[in-house]
Design a protein around this motif. Structure first.
Motif, PDB file in Angstrom:
ATOM      1  N   VAL A 199       0.914  -1.177  -0.010  1.00 33.85           N
ATOM      2  CA  VAL A 199       0.142  -0.112   0.093  1.00 33.85           C
ATOM      3  C   VAL A 199       1.089   1.303  -0.166  1.00 33.85           C
ATOM      4  O   VAL A 199       1.822   1.279   0.937  1.00 33.85           O
ATOM      5  N   SER A 247      -0.298   2.996   9.634  1.00 32.81           N
ATOM      6  CA  SER A 247      -1.259   2.114  10.088  1.00 32.81           C
ATOM      7  C   SER A 247      -1.793   1.222   9.143  1.00 32.81           C
ATOM      8  O   SER A 247      -2.471   0.110   9.409  1.00 32.81           O
ATOM      9  N   VAL A 268     -15.600   7.700   3.795  1.00 32.78           N
ATOM     10  CA  VAL A 268     -14.249   6.876   4.304  1.00 32.78           C
ATOM     11  C   VAL A 268     -14.677   5.417   4.575  1.00 32.78           C
ATOM     12  O   VAL A 268     -13.959   4.891   4.557  1.00 32.78           O
ATOM     13  N   VAL A 291      -2.268  -1.368  -3.985  1.00 34.01           N
ATOM     14  CA  VAL A 291      -3.097  -0.046  -3.552  1.00 34.01           C
ATOM     15  C   VAL A 291      -2.181   1.104  -3.625  1.00 34.01           C
ATOM     16  O   VAL A 291      -1.410   1.274  -2.857  1.00 34.01           O
ATOM     17  N   LEU A 331     -13.931   3.764   1.597  1.00 30.67           N
ATOM     18  CA  LEU A 331     -12.475   3.606   1.443  1.00 30.67           C
ATOM     19  C   LEU A 331     -11.914   2.551   2.120  1.00 30.67           C
ATOM     20  O   LEU A 331     -11.187   1.550   1.703  1.00 30.67           O
ATOM     21  N   VAL A 332     -12.458   2.201   3.189  1.00 31.78           N
ATOM     22  CA  VAL A 332     -12.011   1.111   4.143  1.00 31.78           C
ATOM     23  C   VAL A 332     -12.531  -0.242   3.606  1.00 31.78           C
ATOM     24  O   VAL A 332     -11.636  -1.011   3.539  1.00 31.78           O
ATOM     25  N   SER A 390      -8.986  -1.057  13.451  1.00 31.25           N
ATOM     26  CA  SER A 390      -7.962  -2.169  13.606  1.00 31.25           C
ATOM     27  C   SER A 390      -7.841  -2.350  15.079  1.00 31.25           C
ATOM     28  O   SER A 390      -7.117  -3.410  15.596  1.00 31.25           O
ATOM     29  N   LEU A 426     -10.214   9.523   7.883  1.00 28.19           N
ATOM     30  CA  LEU A 426      -9.777   7.956   7.547  1.00 28.19           C
ATOM     31  C   LEU A 426      -8.782   7.459   8.534  1.00 28.19           C
ATOM     32  O   LEU A 426      -8.837   6.366   8.917  1.00 28.19           O
ATOM     33  N   VAL A 446      -5.557  -5.237   1.881  1.00 32.76           N
ATOM     34  CA  VAL A 446      -4.819  -4.496   2.815  1.00 32.76           C
ATOM     35  C   VAL A 446      -5.039  -4.709   4.278  1.00 32.76           C
ATOM     36  O   VAL A 446      -6.523  -4.838   4.984  1.00 32.76           O
ATOM     37  N   VAL A 447      -4.221  -5.212   5.045  1.00 27.67           N
ATOM     38  CA  VAL A 447      -4.343  -5.595   6.366  1.00 27.67           C
ATOM     39  C   VAL A 447      -4.314  -4.293   7.225  1.00 27.67           C
ATOM     40  O   VAL A 447      -3.452  -3.627   7.410  1.00 27.67           O
ATOM     41  N   LEU A 448      -5.585  -4.144   7.934  1.00 28.00           N
ATOM     42  CA  LEU A 448      -5.695  -2.930   8.847  1.00 28.00           C
ATOM     43  C   LEU A 448      -5.074  -3.266  10.407  1.00 28.00           C
ATOM     44  O   LEU A 448      -5.345  -3.960  11.100  1.00 28.00           O
ATOM     45  N   LYS A 449      -3.998  -2.260  10.459  1.00 22.84           N
ATOM     46  CA  LYS A 449      -3.155  -2.539  11.542  1.00 22.84           C
ATOM     47  C   LYS A 449      -2.727  -1.193  12.127  1.00 22.84           C
ATOM     48  O   LYS A 449      -2.159  -0.415  11.471  1.00 22.84           O
ATOM     49  N   ILE A 459      -9.430   3.938  10.445  1.00 22.12           N
ATOM     50  CA  ILE A 459      -8.630   3.025  10.527  1.00 22.12           C
ATOM     51  C   ILE A 459      -8.167   2.812  11.977  1.00 22.12           C
ATOM     52  O   ILE A 459      -7.987   1.499  12.188  1.00 22.12           O
ATOM     53  N   ILE A 483     -12.846  -0.706   0.511  1.00 23.62           N
ATOM     54  CA  ILE A 483     -12.048  -0.806  -0.865  1.00 23.62           C
ATOM     55  C   ILE A 483     -10.738  -1.405  -0.473  1.00 23.62           C
ATOM     56  O   ILE A 483     -10.107  -2.466  -1.022  1.00 23.62           O
ATOM     57  N   LEU A 484     -10.071  -0.741   0.818  1.00 22.76           N
ATOM     58  CA  LEU A 484      -8.918  -0.995   1.042  1.00 22.76           C
ATOM     59  C   LEU A 484      -8.921  -2.494   1.720  1.00 22.76           C
ATOM     60  O   LEU A 484      -8.009  -3.359   1.194  1.00 22.76           O
ATOM     61  N   ARG A 485      -9.888  -3.187   2.419  1.00 23.52           N
ATOM     62  CA  ARG A 485      -9.891  -4.566   2.702  1.00 23.52           C
ATOM     63  C   ARG A 485     -10.083  -5.412   1.693  1.00 23.52           C
ATOM     64  O   ARG A 485      -9.616  -6.436   1.587  1.00 23.52           O
ATOM     65  N   ASN A 532      -9.077  -5.122  -1.319  1.00 21.75           N
ATOM     66  CA  ASN A 532      -7.759  -5.157  -1.773  1.00 21.75           C
ATOM     67  C   ASN A 532      -6.606  -5.968  -1.374  1.00 21.75           C
ATOM     68  O   ASN A 532      -5.423  -5.794  -1.504  1.00 21.75           O
TER      69      ASN A 532
END
Ligand SMILES: Cc1cc2nc3c(=O)[nH]c(=O)nc-3n(C[C@H](O)[C@H](O)[C@H](O)COP(=O)(O)OP(=O)(O)OC[C@H]3O[C@@H](n4cnc5c(N)ncnc54)[C@H](O)[C@@H]3O)c2cc1C
Lengths: 335, 276
Positions: free
Chosen positions: A217, A240, B260, A274, B263-264, A334, A326, B272-275, A330, B266-268, B270
């Motif tokens: 990303v 993040s 938003v 991404v 967006l979250v 998370s 955003l 993307v691991v959210l940490k 996030i 879409i990220l997931r 594709n």
């Protein structure tokens, strides 16, 4: 007699740079297409590189031509260019690829100048035409136009390619009889005169965070990010998401970040899964460094911004609103 | 100790307008209608470097360009910045030159200026790359033709002592390299070396009276045809095209919170691991 495709290895901090393996992958492909037992050879200059040279054999090189000497520890046009030229004059490769890096982009053309042959700069692809001659695709006008460059009557046909353009691939078949040929530099060392220009030292400033070319990303910021404070927020978002921060030219000029993360014609070429862009207009210079990204999401308050034409998702909004939300989202998602 | 410099400049279409460059679908040529011609951004930094050197040590600054005759206007602009004299190498015989032929022609121009004045240049400054073709190869190849050391990506340049030695820095990926050099040197100047000065009204007035010499093929009597122009260029241009980079561009609409949220997702989606 089998023909030879050469790759000039790029060395950084005593290690073979990744771009060398990217070039080797393309060289293997071209060798396959040329057929008739075309061999891939690597030219490698530096100091203390014997063990590194072995790695190149694993990646499809049949031969590594190695000049290993303390006098070659750092690049100089006065040492590197004549050595490489003498090798090429003796062994006559048909194609020779260089990395379009800080060193390769000056060494390659210098050697081409000595050999009075042609070099295509900053190629985005390398193919063979129907006469099995190299056809290099090069961008001009900041990437707006791509042109074919051919070198029909001279050898070697030379080309430079930036890191990140080609994908590193394991070779189809590995040589079991690959070898390292070490040059004897005794004579050469005596003739060496570097009084006009001496390399003194190298200082590296490793970029913070994940290297751009490894990030899946990339959060990229443009001039629209507007402030140092917003820039920090952008970096926070990238972190993040487990990704890296990138930028266009203006944030470098503004001092928000360093050139190490600039994407585009004078920066890096990236291909993350991404790409998330904030406040970027989409100048050709930038787009040609990011158009290989998997998914492109852009936030810009101007609905006519050219970046939207190369985006999968468009957010027409003020980033001052979207970015903090955003980052917040996030964090909560998370935790 | 005074130093004589020559700065190689290339007039280019203004890079601010490159999204307006198109390809004529019939003739397969580049159309750059209405885009003004300017001095390349990096070339301006090269001129600035030469002017600063002259201000500190004395000497002269000549500018040299290989370009069509209408480049005269651009050269006047460079003279207005403060250069002392300008040379334009212009001839059909120079046309279609690749980097090797371009650097050869510039090399011949430099030798001709030197022969006329019975001296040798100490510094040859070039912009790191032109804005249009941006091969960044000319400075290195010019150094090879001249047979003197060359550096590219120069981001720092200062006199080290009074014995004529200079300390230089070139940019590397993630760092820099430091050098010690003495003239003659060919230097490709990176845009972060300096901020080029603005042109003053005074400068424009003075520039009108400064010498601007135009040389054609016949004037470069030492040059060999085998290295000039299109026929002297080992590389030849094939087809040109505009890369198609268009994407579908789905608009994400709604309140900022809704956007938003999308967006979250879409990220997931594709990977993307959210940490945090
Ligand atoms: C020789 C040369 C080489 C170059 N090489 C490169 C290169 O490698 N990489 C590169 O990136 N550039 C390069 N450039 C510069 C390039 O031409 C552009 O100037 C640059 O890419 C523009 O960056 P930008 O989109 O961030 O800024 P701008 O063009 O200024 O765009 C800013 C955008 O932000 C939007 N915006 C502003 N405020 C907000 C807000 N609050 N919310 C949302 N959106 C907002 C605006 O609508 C605008 O679209 C080069 C230029 C030259 C001449």
């Amino acid at each position: 007699m089998s023909e030879k495709i050469w790759v000039n290895a790029e060395v950084s901090d005593g290690k073979i740079a990744e771009v060398t393996f990217e070039l080797l992958s393309k060289a293997n492909e071209l060798a396959e297409a040329l057929g008739d037992g075309t061999e891939v050879e690597v030219t490698l200059l530096g100091d203390g590189l014997e063990s590194e040279a072995g790695r190149l054999l694993e990646w499809g090189a049949k031969t590594v031509l190695l000049a290993d000497d303390p006098a070659l520890k750092m690049y100089s046009p006065l040492t590197y260019a004549p050595l490489l030229t003498s090798w090429a004059t003796a062994r006559k490769p048909v194609i020779w690829l260089f990395a379009a890096t800080a060193v390769g982009a000056t060494l390659g053309p210098a050697v081409a100048g000595r050999l009075k042959t042609g070099m295509a700069a900053h190629c985005v692809d390398l193919l063979l035409d129907d006469r099995k001659k190299l056809k290099a695709l090069v961008p001009s006008f900041g990437g707006k136009v791509i042109g074919e460059i051919l070198c029909p009557g001279h050898l070697p046909q030379m080309a430079s390619v930036k890191p990140g353009i080609f994908v590193k691939k394991a070779p189809l078949k590995k040589h079991t009889d690959g070898k390292i040929e070490k040059e004897d530099l005794t004579q050469w060392r005596q003739k060496l005169d570097q009084s006009g220009l001496e390399p003194v030292r190298i200082e590296r400033r490793p970029p913070k965070g994940l290297p751009l070319n490894e990030a899946e990303v990339v959060v990229c910021g443009g001039f629209g990010v507007g402030t140092d404070k917003n820039w920090k927020l952008l970096e926070e978002l990238a972190e993040s998401l487990g990704g890296a921060t990138a930028c266009t030219r203006p944030p470098v000029d503004e001092g928000w970040t360093g050139e190490y993360c600039m994407v585009g014609t004078s920066g890096q070429s990236i291909r993350p899964k991404v790409y998330l862009g904030f406040g970027i207009s989409g100048a050709t210079h930038h787009i040609c460094g990011m158009n290989e990204a998997g998914v492109v999401v852009s936030v810009n308050r101007d609905e006519d911004a050219p970046i939207f034409q190369v985006s999968d998702y468009r957010v027409v909004a003020d980033l001052n609103v979207i970015l903090p939300l955003l980052v917040e989202a996030i964090k909560t998602k998370s935790s | 100790m005074p130093y004589n410099s020559v700065v190689c400049v290339k007039p280019v279409p203004d890079p601010k307008h490159y999204d307006r460059v198109t390809i004529d679908p019939v003739k397969k040529t580049i159309t750059r209608e209405g885009i003004p011609t300017v001095v390349g951004p990096a070339d301006k930094c090269a001129i600035e470097a030469a002017l600063q050197l002259r201000e500190r040590f004395g000497g002269t600054v000549a500018v040299l360009s290989m370009a069509p005759l209408n480049a005269e206007e651009i050269l006047r602009e460079v003279l207005a910045m403060g250069a002392d004299e300008a040379y334009l190498l212009s001839d059909r015989a120079f046309g279609g030159a690749d980097t090797l032929a371009t650097s050869y022609t510039l090399f011949q121009g430099i030798r001709k200026i030197e022969a006329a004045g019975n001296f040798r240049f100490d510094f040859i400054f070039c912009g790191n790359e032109s804005a249009d073709g941006a091969t960044a190869q000319v400075s290195s190849q010019l150094g090879e033709w001249l047979g003197c050391p060359h550096l590219w990506n120069v981001s720092a340049f200062e006199a080290k002592d009074d014995e004529g030695s200079f300390s230089l820095k070139t940019k590397l990926e993630n760092g820099f390299m430091e050098w010690k050099g003495r003239p003659p040197l060919v230097l490709g100047i990176a845009r972060d070396l300096n901020k080029p000065r603005f042109i003053s009204v005074m400068g424009i007035m003075k520039a009108k009276k400064k010498p601007l010499t135009i040389w054609g093929r016949g004037d470069l009597n030492e040059a060999e045809d085998t290295y000039l122009g299109l026929s002297g260029s080992p590389t030849q241009a094939g087809e040109i095209f505009t890369p198609d980079m268009k994407r579908s561009g789905e608009l994400l609409s709604g309140t900022p919170e809704e956007i938003v949220g999308r967006l979250v997702t879409i990220l997931r989606a594709n990977g993307v691991v959210l940490k945090a």
